[in-house]
Design a protein around this motif. Structure first.
Motif, mmCIF file in Angstrom:
data_model
loop_
_atom_site.group_PDB
_atom_site.id
_atom_site.type_symbol
_atom_site.label_atom_id
_atom_site.label_comp_id
_atom_site.label_asym_id
_atom_site.label_seq_id
_atom_site.Cartn_x
_atom_site.Cartn_y
_atom_site.Cartn_z
ATOM 1 N N GLY A 18 0.779 -1.225 0.000
ATOM 2 C CA GLY A 18 0.000 0.000 0.000
ATOM 3 C C GLY A 18 0.815 1.281 0.000
ATOM 4 N N ALA A 19 2.129 1.183 0.193
ATOM 5 C CA ALA A 19 2.962 2.383 0.304
ATOM 6 C C ALA A 19 3.523 2.799 -1.047
ATOM 7 N N GLY A 20 3.803 4.080 -1.160
ATOM 8 C CA GLY A 20 4.454 4.619 -2.342
ATOM 9 C C GLY A 20 5.870 5.047 -2.022
ATOM 10 N N ALA A 21 6.569 5.494 -3.030
ATOM 11 C CA ALA A 21 7.960 5.918 -2.853
ATOM 12 C C ALA A 21 8.072 7.095 -1.890
ATOM 13 N N PRO A 43 3.793 0.023 -9.514
ATOM 14 C CA PRO A 43 2.600 0.472 -10.245
ATOM 15 C C PRO A 43 1.377 0.545 -9.337
ATOM 16 N N GLY A 44 0.459 1.460 -9.691
ATOM 17 C CA GLY A 44 -0.795 1.555 -8.967
ATOM 18 C C GLY A 44 -0.826 2.624 -7.901
ATOM 19 N N ARG A 45 0.300 3.335 -7.707
ATOM 20 C CA ARG A 45 0.333 4.365 -6.661
ATOM 21 C C ARG A 45 1.149 5.563 -7.117
ATOM 22 N N GLU A 46 0.805 6.710 -6.516
ATOM 23 C CA GLU A 46 1.522 7.969 -6.748
ATOM 24 C C GLU A 46 1.767 8.218 -8.240
ATOM 25 N N ARG A 47 3.028 8.353 -8.669
ATOM 26 C CA ARG A 47 3.312 8.709 -10.060
ATOM 27 C C ARG A 47 2.867 7.621 -11.036
ATOM 28 N N ARG A 48 2.661 6.400 -10.547
ATOM 29 C CA ARG A 48 2.270 5.286 -11.407
ATOM 30 C C ARG A 48 0.853 4.817 -11.092
ATOM 31 N N MET A 49 0.020 5.745 -10.656
ATOM 32 C CA MET A 49 -1.315 5.397 -10.192
ATOM 33 C C MET A 49 -2.184 4.746 -11.278
ATOM 34 N N LEU A 50 -1.985 5.148 -12.519
ATOM 35 C CA LEU A 50 -2.835 4.628 -13.589
ATOM 36 C C LEU A 50 -2.390 3.257 -14.100
ATOM 37 N N GLU A 51 -1.258 2.766 -13.612
ATOM 38 C CA GLU A 51 -0.759 1.467 -14.050
ATOM 39 C C GLU A 51 -1.363 0.339 -13.199
ATOM 40 N N THR A 52 -1.493 -0.833 -13.793
ATOM 41 C CA THR A 52 -2.073 -1.981 -13.101
ATOM 42 C C THR A 52 -1.086 -2.553 -12.091
ATOM 43 N N PRO A 53 -1.513 -2.703 -10.836
ATOM 44 C CA PRO A 53 -0.584 -3.238 -9.828
ATOM 45 C C PRO A 53 -0.259 -4.711 -10.073
ATOM 46 N N TYR A 54 0.911 -5.115 -9.649
ATOM 47 C CA TYR A 54 1.308 -6.522 -9.759
ATOM 48 C C TYR A 54 0.568 -7.362 -8.730
ATOM 49 N N ARG A 55 0.468 -8.658 -9.035
ATOM 50 C CA ARG A 55 -0.105 -9.614 -8.087
ATOM 51 C C ARG A 55 0.844 -10.789 -7.848
ATOM 52 N N ASN A 56 2.095 -10.629 -8.300
ATOM 53 C CA ASN A 56 3.088 -11.674 -8.143
ATOM 54 C C ASN A 56 4.451 -11.031 -7.880
ATOM 55 N N VAL A 57 5.091 -11.403 -6.781
ATOM 56 C CA VAL A 57 6.352 -10.784 -6.381
ATOM 57 C C VAL A 57 7.460 -11.048 -7.391
ATOM 58 N N LEU A 159 -3.993 -2.097 -2.395
ATOM 59 C CA LEU A 159 -3.720 -2.815 -1.156
ATOM 60 C C LEU A 159 -4.102 -4.288 -1.279
ATOM 61 N N GLN A 160 -5.221 -4.560 -1.950
ATOM 62 C CA GLN A 160 -5.639 -5.948 -2.160
ATOM 63 C C GLN A 160 -4.651 -6.701 -3.051
ATOM 64 N N ALA A 161 -4.179 -6.048 -4.101
ATOM 65 C CA ALA A 161 -3.195 -6.689 -4.988
ATOM 66 C C ALA A 161 -1.891 -6.946 -4.245
ATOM 67 N N ASP A 162 -1.456 -5.972 -3.440
ATOM 68 C CA ASP A 162 -0.216 -6.121 -2.679
ATOM 69 C C ASP A 162 -0.310 -7.288 -1.703
ATOM 70 N N CYS A 163 -1.434 -7.383 -0.992
ATOM 71 C CA CYS A 163 -1.608 -8.470 -0.030
ATOM 72 C C CYS A 163 -1.654 -9.822 -0.739
ATOM 73 N N GLU A 164 -2.293 -9.849 -1.896
ATOM 74 C CA GLU A 164 -2.361 -11.097 -2.654
ATOM 75 C C GLU A 164 -0.964 -11.557 -3.060
ATOM 76 N N MET A 165 -0.161 -10.635 -3.585
ATOM 77 C CA MET A 165 1.165 -11.071 -4.044
ATOM 78 C C MET A 165 2.085 -11.403 -2.877
ATOM 79 N N HIS A 166 1.888 -10.740 -1.741
ATOM 80 C CA HIS A 166 2.705 -11.057 -0.572
ATOM 81 C C HIS A 166 2.335 -12.421 -0.007
ATOM 82 N N GLU A 167 1.052 -12.652 0.185
ATOM 83 C CA GLU A 167 0.605 -13.891 0.819
ATOM 84 C C GLU A 167 0.771 -15.116 -0.076
#
Length: 244
Positions: A18-21, A43-57, A159-167
């Motif tokens: 959920g954090a940005g740079a 991707p998905g936050r701050e300067r890259r907000m319009l990009e699709t977040p990753y779901r795999n580390v 945040l959901q994508a981040d948790c998915e890729m972490h878990e």
């Protein structure tokens, strides 16, 4: 902390879920002349907000390593720091950057069990309200932006994508890194035990150290200077022992 020959080492900071740079921007003042602080933006936050977040580390590290490598000074040593999700992302990046010949001198992981240990209690896949309650339980606090509908609409999917890729994280290789690892933990972290934080010793063939700082899972929010002081001490100790 200057590299031999006068170049400053780069402290490459990898964000947690959920954090940005921008979280790491205040660290630049604390770093003073010790490091050149570079914060990695997902991707998905701050300067890259319009990009699709990753779901795999592993995918995230592989696809971002070129852009990350381009931000580093040629030949200057690099220290990687990552907290929680950032810890496993930093671990994968350490493998990739080292394979490219980047002089990674240390990996500092924070608030994370060893890379082969998956979290038993999970948040990914829960309905929105249950998900947020579980994340709040894990983190020990609730970000005030989640109480504003417009901000929540922007933050929740990331945040959901981040948790998915972490878990769901599984290391790309069973081979440990060769660089020294320092594992940090808040002494009242209810999410990661001291024993789990020390599992990182098996992730390196180099030196390993472990330290605790006051606080819970998100101790680093208030202790940036203390974290940097620990990194500096550990790095100096490594240089005294011939780059362990």
């Amino acid at each position: 902390m200057s590299a031999e020959g006068g170049e400053r080492s780069t402290l490459l900071c990898v964000p947690f879920a959920g954090a940005g740079a921008s979280f790491f921007h205040p660290w630049r003042a604390h770093a003073a002349d010790r490091w050149r602080v570079v914060a990695f933006e997902l991707p998905g936050r701050e300067r890259r907000m319009l990009e699709t977040p990753y779901r795999n580390v592993v995918e995230a590290a592989a696809k971002e390593v070129d852009a990350i490598a381009a931000t580093l000074d040629d030949g200057a040593p690099v220290v990687l720091f990552g907290h929680s999700l950032g810890a496993v992302l930093a671990y994968e990046l350490t493998h990739l950057l080292s394979a490219r010949g980047v002089p990674v001198e240390r990996l500092v992981v924070s608030g994370s069990p060893g890379p082969w240990t998956q979290r038993e209690r999970r948040a990914a896949g829960l309905p929105d309200e249950e998900f947020l309650a579980r994340v709040e339980e894990f983190a020990g606090f609730r970000h005030e932006a989640l109480d504003h509908p417009e901000m929540r609409e922007l933050i929740l999917p990331v945040l959901q994508a981040d948790c998915e890729m972490h878990e769901n994280y599984v290391p790309s290789t069973d081979e440990p890194v060769s660089v020294p690892i320092c594992s940090l933990r808040g002494d009242h972290d209810g999410l990661v035990t001291a024993a789990e934080a020390q599992q990182w010793q098996k992730a390196t063939t180099g030196a390993f150290s472990y330290a605790e700082l006051p606080g819970d899972h998100m101790y680093l929010v208030d202790l940036a200077r203390d974290v940097l002081d620990v990194i500096e001490v550990e790095s100096a100790r490594g240089r005294e022992h011939g780059g362990e």
